[in-house]
Scaffold this motif. Structure first.
Motif, PDB file in Angstrom:
ATOM      1  N   VAL A 157       1.036  -1.061   0.305  1.00  0.00           N
ATOM      2  CA  VAL A 157       0.244   0.410  -0.072  1.00  0.00           C
ATOM      3  C   VAL A 157       0.500   1.311   0.148  1.00  0.00           C
ATOM      4  O   VAL A 157       0.651   2.287  -0.686  1.00  0.00           O
ATOM      5  CB  VAL A 157      -1.326   0.108   1.168  1.00  0.00           C
ATOM      6  CG1 VAL A 157      -1.973   1.382   1.408  1.00  0.00           C
ATOM      7  CG2 VAL A 157      -1.944  -0.884   1.530  1.00  0.00           C
ATOM      8  N   ILE A 158       2.087   1.403   1.109  1.00  0.00           N
ATOM      9  CA  ILE A 158       2.754   2.421   0.789  1.00  0.00           C
ATOM     10  C   ILE A 158       3.764   2.822  -0.420  1.00  0.00           C
ATOM     11  O   ILE A 158       4.113   3.503  -1.103  1.00  0.00           O
ATOM     12  CB  ILE A 158       3.615   1.685   2.076  1.00  0.00           C
ATOM     13  CG1 ILE A 158       2.934   2.378   3.498  1.00  0.00           C
ATOM     14  CG2 ILE A 158       4.772   2.981   2.225  1.00  0.00           C
ATOM     15  CD1 ILE A 158       4.001   1.835   4.631  1.00  0.00           C
ATOM     16  N   SER A 159       3.962   1.635  -0.461  1.00  0.00           N
ATOM     17  CA  SER A 159       4.616   1.682  -2.175  1.00  0.00           C
ATOM     18  C   SER A 159       4.225   2.014  -3.618  1.00  0.00           C
ATOM     19  O   SER A 159       4.573   3.128  -4.291  1.00  0.00           O
ATOM     20  CB  SER A 159       5.196   0.553  -2.551  1.00  0.00           C
ATOM     21  OG  SER A 159       5.417   0.258  -3.763  1.00  0.00           O
ATOM     22  N   ILE A 160       2.460   1.906  -3.877  1.00  0.00           N
ATOM     23  CA  ILE A 160       1.232   2.681  -4.618  1.00  0.00           C
ATOM     24  C   ILE A 160       1.116   4.030  -4.239  1.00  0.00           C
ATOM     25  O   ILE A 160       1.080   4.818  -5.139  1.00  0.00           O
ATOM     26  CB  ILE A 160       0.389   1.766  -4.188  1.00  0.00           C
ATOM     27  CG1 ILE A 160       0.344   0.357  -4.720  1.00  0.00           C
ATOM     28  CG2 ILE A 160      -0.808   2.488  -4.766  1.00  0.00           C
ATOM     29  CD1 ILE A 160      -0.381  -0.833  -4.581  1.00  0.00           C
ATOM     30  N   ILE A 161       1.263   4.070  -3.172  1.00  0.00           N
ATOM     31  CA  ILE A 161       1.037   5.807  -2.668  1.00  0.00           C
ATOM     32  C   ILE A 161       2.636   6.588  -2.776  1.00  0.00           C
ATOM     33  O   ILE A 161       2.074   7.381  -3.645  1.00  0.00           O
ATOM     34  CB  ILE A 161       0.543   6.070  -1.020  1.00  0.00           C
ATOM     35  CG1 ILE A 161      -0.731   5.267  -0.647  1.00  0.00           C
ATOM     36  CG2 ILE A 161       0.801   8.209  -0.700  1.00  0.00           C
ATOM     37  CD1 ILE A 161      -1.112   5.597   0.465  1.00  0.00           C
ATOM     38  N   PHE A 162       3.688   5.844  -2.623  1.00  0.00           N
ATOM     39  CA  PHE A 162       4.373   6.732  -2.952  1.00  0.00           C
ATOM     40  C   PHE A 162       5.370   7.089  -4.659  1.00  0.00           C
ATOM     41  O   PHE A 162       5.413   7.744  -4.942  1.00  0.00           O
ATOM     42  CB  PHE A 162       5.749   5.854  -2.243  1.00  0.00           C
ATOM     43  CG  PHE A 162       6.629   6.130  -1.006  1.00  0.00           C
ATOM     44  CD1 PHE A 162       5.773   7.489  -0.564  1.00  0.00           C
ATOM     45  CD2 PHE A 162       7.261   5.275  -0.271  1.00  0.00           C
ATOM     46  CE1 PHE A 162       5.814   7.770   0.972  1.00  0.00           C
ATOM     47  CE2 PHE A 162       7.502   5.980   0.841  1.00  0.00           C
ATOM     48  CZ  PHE A 162       6.696   6.880   1.604  1.00  0.00           C
ATOM     49  N   SER A 163       4.216   5.573  -5.316  1.00  0.00           N
ATOM     50  CA  SER A 163       4.171   6.188  -6.911  1.00  0.00           C
ATOM     51  C   SER A 163       3.684   6.887  -7.805  1.00  0.00           C
ATOM     52  O   SER A 163       4.013   7.290  -8.791  1.00  0.00           O
ATOM     53  CB  SER A 163       4.085   4.624  -7.801  1.00  0.00           C
ATOM     54  OG  SER A 163       2.486   4.387  -7.691  1.00  0.00           O
ATOM     55  N   PHE A 164       3.019   7.899  -7.132  1.00  0.00           N
ATOM     56  CA  PHE A 164       2.545   9.138  -7.098  1.00  0.00           C
ATOM     57  C   PHE A 164       3.213  10.850  -6.741  1.00  0.00           C
ATOM     58  O   PHE A 164       2.542  11.785  -6.447  1.00  0.00           O
ATOM     59  CB  PHE A 164       0.660   9.345  -6.567  1.00  0.00           C
ATOM     60  CG  PHE A 164       0.301   8.341  -7.681  1.00  0.00           C
ATOM     61  CD1 PHE A 164      -0.591   7.995  -8.282  1.00  0.00           C
ATOM     62  CD2 PHE A 164      -0.863   6.859  -6.546  1.00  0.00           C
ATOM     63  CE1 PHE A 164      -1.498   6.721  -8.770  1.00  0.00           C
ATOM     64  CE2 PHE A 164      -0.959   6.008  -7.371  1.00  0.00           C
ATOM     65  CZ  PHE A 164      -1.524   6.318  -8.690  1.00  0.00           C
ATOM     66  N   ARG A 192      20.289   5.147  -7.906  1.00  0.00           N
ATOM     67  CA  ARG A 192      19.162   6.437  -8.443  1.00  0.00           C
ATOM     68  C   ARG A 192      18.617   7.101  -6.686  1.00  0.00           C
ATOM     69  O   ARG A 192      18.521   8.329  -6.556  1.00  0.00           O
ATOM     70  CB  ARG A 192      18.564   6.488  -9.232  1.00  0.00           C
ATOM     71  CG  ARG A 192      19.496   6.311 -10.221  1.00  0.00           C
ATOM     72  CD  ARG A 192      18.525   6.732 -11.831  1.00  0.00           C
ATOM     73  NE  ARG A 192      19.122   5.785 -12.953  1.00  0.00           N
ATOM     74  CZ  ARG A 192      18.528   6.130 -14.498  1.00  0.00           C
ATOM     75  NH1 ARG A 192      18.404   7.506 -14.743  1.00  0.00           N
ATOM     76  NH2 ARG A 192      19.477   5.273 -15.210  1.00  0.00           N
ATOM     77  N   PHE A 193      18.203   5.871  -5.966  1.00  0.00           N
ATOM     78  CA  PHE A 193      17.028   6.384  -5.084  1.00  0.00           C
ATOM     79  C   PHE A 193      16.472   7.242  -5.226  1.00  0.00           C
ATOM     80  O   PHE A 193      15.206   8.556  -4.856  1.00  0.00           O
ATOM     81  CB  PHE A 193      18.307   7.340  -4.288  1.00  0.00           C
ATOM     82  CG  PHE A 193      18.330   6.156  -3.376  1.00  0.00           C
ATOM     83  CD1 PHE A 193      18.281   5.424  -2.547  1.00  0.00           C
ATOM     84  CD2 PHE A 193      20.511   6.560  -4.140  1.00  0.00           C
ATOM     85  CE1 PHE A 193      19.539   4.283  -1.653  1.00  0.00           C
ATOM     86  CE2 PHE A 193      21.516   5.744  -2.696  1.00  0.00           C
ATOM     87  CZ  PHE A 193      21.194   4.267  -2.343  1.00  0.00           C
ATOM     88  N   GLU A 194      15.731   7.536  -6.784  1.00  0.00           N
ATOM     89  CA  GLU A 194      14.515   8.174  -6.869  1.00  0.00           C
ATOM     90  C   GLU A 194      13.302   6.999  -6.624  1.00  0.00           C
ATOM     91  O   GLU A 194      12.530   5.799  -7.277  1.00  0.00           O
ATOM     92  CB  GLU A 194      14.116   8.554  -8.495  1.00  0.00           C
ATOM     93  CG  GLU A 194      15.301   9.257  -9.101  1.00  0.00           C
ATOM     94  CD  GLU A 194      15.017   9.492 -10.002  1.00  0.00           C
ATOM     95  OE1 GLU A 194      14.201   9.485 -11.076  1.00  0.00           O
ATOM     96  OE2 GLU A 194      16.481   9.408 -10.775  1.00  0.00           O
ATOM     97  N   MET A 195      12.748   7.096  -5.315  1.00  0.00           N
ATOM     98  CA  MET A 195      12.194   6.056  -4.726  1.00  0.00           C
ATOM     99  C   MET A 195      10.800   6.260  -5.162  1.00  0.00           C
ATOM    100  O   MET A 195       9.281   5.055  -5.212  1.00  0.00           O
ATOM    101  CB  MET A 195      12.021   6.030  -2.927  1.00  0.00           C
ATOM    102  CG  MET A 195      13.200   6.332  -2.208  1.00  0.00           C
ATOM    103  SD  MET A 195      14.004   4.538  -3.034  1.00  0.00           S
ATOM    104  CE  MET A 195      13.086   3.528  -2.444  1.00  0.00           C
ATOM    105  N   GLY A 196      10.122   7.599  -5.763  1.00  0.00           N
ATOM    106  CA  GLY A 196       8.652   7.614  -6.563  1.00  0.00           C
ATOM    107  C   GLY A 196       8.874   6.678  -7.861  1.00  0.00           C
ATOM    108  O   GLY A 196       7.758   6.403  -7.870  1.00  0.00           O
TER     109      GLY A 196
END
Length: 301
Positions: free
Chosen positions: A38-45, A268-272
């Motif tokens: 869930v957190i990963s899906i939120i971070f994707s935005f 690259r640490f571009e986590m989003g």
């Protein structure tokens, strides 16, 4: 809706000891599986670089991923080719080997199971394949072909995009006799033997009809479990590609969705953006599993 919750509460009170026993697993599952997804899906935005607070950007990551990231599209193509070839082949191979080995006596069956399962639990097995497909004349394949006069100079097996994906598929198939293979062995041993006697009375005439009408329907849970494992392994391939072809591979010939995720997430640490890649992969795995579930329901019909 109110009646549903009333019935649910009644079930909980009646079987409360079962829910107590399930509670530790469910808590861990929610904390370490559901919540991270869930957190990963939120971070994707969001735009999130690990240094600043996440900043909401909506569908921008997905737009960039699908329309402006040519390397990701190469990774999608390679992953789909890899999964379409290795997924079904390894799944069928796991079952066929398990089916054949299950016919042996217990001691020989245990020994053969260990032999087939060993590659999947070994350490750095990629070292063996690096020697076999070494790019100089000392590599086993190059040395053999040069000795036979088939080639006159070494082939760059793991640096040439024409060969590297096929070699990675071969290695993955060699490694694929793992958890699914053991699940099929266990499932075959739990099939009720009286079903075969009943099947013979009902007109089952040969081993193939026994397999289709009795064996496979009796081990649907193991078949489903094996399908999930094989789909996940084929779509999430990365270690084999990076160990054999390097990272990044030449002309991205062995680039996959997961190696793209590793690039943006751990380098690259571009986590989003990495979360958007992970979400796309999650949707692909979920869709594949739903399709396989529908196909497995038809087994034995």
């Amino acid at each position: 809706m109110r009646n549903y919750w009333a019935l649910f509460g009644k079930d909980v009170r009646r079987d409360k000891h079962l829910y107590v026993l399930l509670a530790p697993y469910m808590v861990l599952f929610l904390l370490f599986t559901v919540l991270p997804v869930v957190i990963s899906i939120i971070f994707s935005f969001t735009h999130f670089n690990m240094l600043e607070m996440p900043r909401w950007i909506g569908w921008e990551n997905y737009s960039k991923l699908l329309w402006n990231d040519d390397v990701f599209l190469i990774g999608v193509k390679n992953t789909l080719i890899f999964s379409v070839v290795t997924g079904p082949v390894s799944y069928i191979a796991c079952f066929l080997f398990a089916w054949l080995i299950n016919e042996l006596n217990p001691k020989l069956r245990a020994f053969m199971t260990l032999i087939f399962f060993a590659p999947s639990i070994s350490g750095n097995v990629f070292f063996i394949w690096q020697i076999i497909f070494s790019s100089d004349s000392y590599g086993i394949i190059n040395g053999l072909l040069m000795q036979l006069g088939v080639i006159y100079e070494p082939i760059q097996w793991l640096q040439d995009p024409k060969y590297m994906l096929g070699i990675i598929m071969l290695v993955q198939l060699w490694l694929s006799l793992g958890t699914s293979f053991l699940a099929f062995i266990a499932g075959l041993q739990t099939v009720d033997k009286t079903l075969y006697e009943a099947g013979a009375v009902d007109g089952v005439k040969n081993r193939w009809q026994e397999l289709w009408f009795i064996t496979l329907p009796s081990m649907r849970p193991q078949l489903m479990f094996g399908a999930v494992i094989q789909i996940t392994a084929s779509l999430a391939v990365a270690d084999v590609a990076m160990a054999l072809a390097g990272f990044p591979s030449v002309q991205y010939g062995a680039h996959t969705i997961v190696t793209h995720l590793v690039d943006y997430g751990t380098i690259r640490f571009e986590m989003g953006y990495a979360s958007a890649i992970a979400t796309v992969l999650f949707v692909m795995m979920l869709g594949s599993n739903l399709i396989v579930q529908k196909l497995l329901k038809r087994v034995g019909e």
